[in-house]
Design a protein around this motif. Structure first.
Motif, PDB file in Angstrom:
ATOM      1  N   TYR A   1       9.624   8.307 -10.171  1.00  0.00           N
ATOM      2  CA  TYR A   1       9.572   9.132  -8.960  1.00  0.00           C
ATOM      3  C   TYR A   1      10.557  10.274  -9.155  1.00  0.00           C
ATOM      4  O   TYR A   1      11.631  10.079  -9.740  1.00  0.00           O
ATOM      5  CB  TYR A   1       9.957   8.301  -7.736  1.00  0.00           C
ATOM      6  CG  TYR A   1       8.985   7.196  -7.439  1.00  0.00           C
ATOM      7  CD1 TYR A   1       7.943   7.384  -6.542  1.00  0.00           C
ATOM      8  CD2 TYR A   1       9.107   5.963  -8.060  1.00  0.00           C
ATOM      9  CE1 TYR A   1       7.051   6.369  -6.272  1.00  0.00           C
ATOM     10  CE2 TYR A   1       8.212   4.939  -7.798  1.00  0.00           C
ATOM     11  CZ  TYR A   1       7.181   5.153  -6.907  1.00  0.00           C
ATOM     12  OH  TYR A   1       6.289   4.141  -6.642  1.00  0.00           O
TER      13      TYR A   1
ATOM     14  N   GLY B   1      14.652   8.571   1.899  1.00  0.00           N
ATOM     15  CA  GLY B   1      13.800   9.734   1.712  1.00  0.00           C
ATOM     16  C   GLY B   1      12.393   9.494   2.207  1.00  0.00           C
ATOM     17  O   GLY B   1      12.100   8.497   2.868  1.00  0.00           O
ATOM     18  N   LYS B   2      11.505  10.392   1.878  1.00  0.00           N
ATOM     19  CA  LYS B   2      10.107  10.251   2.276  1.00  0.00           C
ATOM     20  C   LYS B   2       9.217  10.556   1.087  1.00  0.00           C
ATOM     21  O   LYS B   2       9.639  11.191   0.130  1.00  0.00           O
ATOM     22  CB  LYS B   2       9.785  11.187   3.442  1.00  0.00           C
ATOM     23  CG  LYS B   2       9.944  12.658   3.116  1.00  0.00           C
ATOM     24  CD  LYS B   2       9.620  13.525   4.312  1.00  0.00           C
ATOM     25  CE  LYS B   2       9.784  14.998   3.925  1.00  0.00           C
ATOM     26  NZ  LYS B   2       9.393  15.891   4.981  1.00  0.00           N
ATOM     27  N   MET B   3       7.985  10.084   1.155  1.00  0.00           N
ATOM     28  CA  MET B   3       7.028  10.312   0.083  1.00  0.00           C
ATOM     29  C   MET B   3       6.246  11.586   0.361  1.00  0.00           C
ATOM     30  O   MET B   3       5.918  11.902   1.509  1.00  0.00           O
ATOM     31  CB  MET B   3       6.052   9.134  -0.033  1.00  0.00           C
ATOM     32  CG  MET B   3       6.699   7.799  -0.344  1.00  0.00           C
ATOM     33  SD  MET B   3       7.832   7.780  -1.755  1.00  0.00           S
ATOM     34  CE  MET B   3       6.813   8.325  -3.066  1.00  0.00           C
ATOM     35  N   CYS B   4       5.933  12.320  -0.679  1.00  0.00           N
ATOM     36  CA  CYS B   4       5.156  13.549  -0.585  1.00  0.00           C
ATOM     37  C   CYS B   4       3.747  13.227  -0.080  1.00  0.00           C
ATOM     38  O   CYS B   4       3.062  12.363  -0.634  1.00  0.00           O
ATOM     39  CB  CYS B   4       5.101  14.209  -1.956  1.00  0.00           C
ATOM     40  SG  CYS B   4       3.931  15.571  -2.094  1.00  0.00           S
ATOM     41  N   GLU B   5       3.330  13.931   0.960  1.00  0.00           N
ATOM     42  CA  GLU B   5       1.989  13.713   1.530  1.00  0.00           C
ATOM     43  C   GLU B   5       0.895  14.073   0.522  1.00  0.00           C
ATOM     44  O   GLU B   5      -0.136  13.406   0.454  1.00  0.00           O
ATOM     45  CB  GLU B   5       1.812  14.545   2.801  1.00  0.00           C
ATOM     46  CG  GLU B   5       2.663  14.083   3.962  1.00  0.00           C
ATOM     47  CD  GLU B   5       2.236  12.728   4.496  1.00  0.00           C
ATOM     48  OE1 GLU B   5       1.041  12.406   4.493  1.00  0.00           O
ATOM     49  OE2 GLU B   5       3.131  11.980   4.941  1.00  0.00           O
TER      50      GLU B   5
ATOM     51  N   ARG C   1       8.393   1.803  -4.225  1.00  0.00           N
ATOM     52  CA  ARG C   1       8.795   3.158  -3.856  1.00  0.00           C
ATOM     53  C   ARG C   1      10.316   3.233  -3.710  1.00  0.00           C
ATOM     54  O   ARG C   1      10.957   2.241  -3.366  1.00  0.00           O
ATOM     55  CB  ARG C   1       8.113   3.570  -2.550  1.00  0.00           C
ATOM     56  CG  ARG C   1       6.576   3.475  -2.644  1.00  0.00           C
ATOM     57  CD  ARG C   1       5.986   4.824  -2.932  1.00  0.00           C
ATOM     58  NE  ARG C   1       4.619   4.736  -3.411  1.00  0.00           N
ATOM     59  CZ  ARG C   1       3.554   5.100  -2.724  1.00  0.00           C
ATOM     60  NH1 ARG C   1       3.680   5.555  -1.507  1.00  0.00           N
ATOM     61  NH2 ARG C   1       2.361   5.033  -3.270  1.00  0.00           N
TER      62      ARG C   1
ATOM     63  N   ASP D   1      14.827  15.425   0.082  1.00  0.00           N
ATOM     64  CA  ASP D   1      14.648  13.992   0.323  1.00  0.00           C
ATOM     65  C   ASP D   1      13.187  13.582   0.159  1.00  0.00           C
ATOM     66  O   ASP D   1      12.793  12.505   0.536  1.00  0.00           O
ATOM     67  CB  ASP D   1      15.169  13.597   1.710  1.00  0.00           C
ATOM     68  CG  ASP D   1      14.348  14.180   2.848  1.00  0.00           C
ATOM     69  OD1 ASP D   1      13.589  15.133   2.612  1.00  0.00           O
ATOM     70  OD2 ASP D   1      14.464  13.668   3.970  1.00  0.00           O
ATOM     71  N   GLU D   2      12.357  14.464  -0.425  1.00  0.00           N
ATOM     72  CA  GLU D   2      10.928  14.183  -0.596  1.00  0.00           C
ATOM     73  C   GLU D   2      10.643  13.764  -2.040  1.00  0.00           C
ATOM     74  O   GLU D   2      10.834  14.534  -2.982  1.00  0.00           O
ATOM     75  CB  GLU D   2      10.103  15.416  -0.240  1.00  0.00           C
ATOM     76  CG  GLU D   2       8.612  15.167  -0.320  1.00  0.00           C
ATOM     77  CD  GLU D   2       7.810  16.352   0.175  1.00  0.00           C
ATOM     78  OE1 GLU D   2       7.075  16.183   1.147  1.00  0.00           O
ATOM     79  OE2 GLU D   2       7.950  17.442  -0.414  1.00  0.00           O
ATOM     80  N   TRP D   3      10.167  12.518  -2.186  1.00  0.00           N
ATOM     81  CA  TRP D   3       9.855  11.959  -3.500  1.00  0.00           C
ATOM     82  C   TRP D   3       8.417  12.265  -3.894  1.00  0.00           C
ATOM     83  O   TRP D   3       7.504  12.207  -3.064  1.00  0.00           O
ATOM     84  CB  TRP D   3      10.064  10.454  -3.492  1.00  0.00           C
ATOM     85  CG  TRP D   3      11.490  10.044  -3.417  1.00  0.00           C
ATOM     86  CD1 TRP D   3      12.175   9.650  -2.299  1.00  0.00           C
ATOM     87  CD2 TRP D   3      12.419   9.974  -4.500  1.00  0.00           C
ATOM     88  NE1 TRP D   3      13.474   9.340  -2.615  1.00  0.00           N
ATOM     89  CE2 TRP D   3      13.648   9.535  -3.966  1.00  0.00           C
ATOM     90  CE3 TRP D   3      12.347  10.246  -5.864  1.00  0.00           C
ATOM     91  CZ2 TRP D   3      14.780   9.354  -4.750  1.00  0.00           C
ATOM     92  CZ3 TRP D   3      13.476  10.063  -6.642  1.00  0.00           C
ATOM     93  CH2 TRP D   3      14.672   9.622  -6.090  1.00  0.00           C
TER      94      TRP D   3
ATOM     95  N   LYS E   1      12.425  13.888  -7.287  1.00  0.00           N
ATOM     96  CA  LYS E   1      12.655  14.763  -6.141  1.00  0.00           C
ATOM     97  C   LYS E   1      13.565  15.889  -6.587  1.00  0.00           C
ATOM     98  O   LYS E   1      14.418  15.704  -7.470  1.00  0.00           O
ATOM     99  CB  LYS E   1      13.249  14.014  -4.955  1.00  0.00           C
ATOM    100  CG  LYS E   1      14.658  13.516  -5.139  1.00  0.00           C
ATOM    101  CD  LYS E   1      15.164  12.872  -3.865  1.00  0.00           C
ATOM    102  CE  LYS E   1      16.611  12.417  -4.041  1.00  0.00           C
ATOM    103  NZ  LYS E   1      17.171  11.926  -2.793  1.00  0.00           N
TER     104      LYS E   1
END
Length: 62
Positions: A5, A40-44, A36, A12-14, A7
């Motif tokens: 992963y 942070g957050k996952m990329c849409e 995961r 904060d987007e992985w 970023k």
């Protein structure tokens, strides 16, 4: 499977799909794992590529 992963530093987007237009190729942090990354957050866009009918996501294996 252990996936890399990425970023961008300071974000904060992985990302996990190498075909994502926003997949970092320089100045990035990595995390390898079977799950995961925490925080942070996952990329849409990565999620959409992973869930597409063509399975367009090509994750990088650690």
């Amino acid at each position: 499977m252990i996936i890399e992963y990425r970023k961008k530093k300071g974000s904060d987007e992985w990302h996990f799909c190498t075909k994502c237009p926003n997949y970092p190729t320089e100045d990035y942090e990595t995390w390898c794992g079977a799950t995961r990354p925490p925080g942070g957050k996952m990329c849409e866009e990565c999620i959409l590529l992973e869930e597409s009918d063509q399975h367009d996501c090509e994750p990088k294996i650690c």
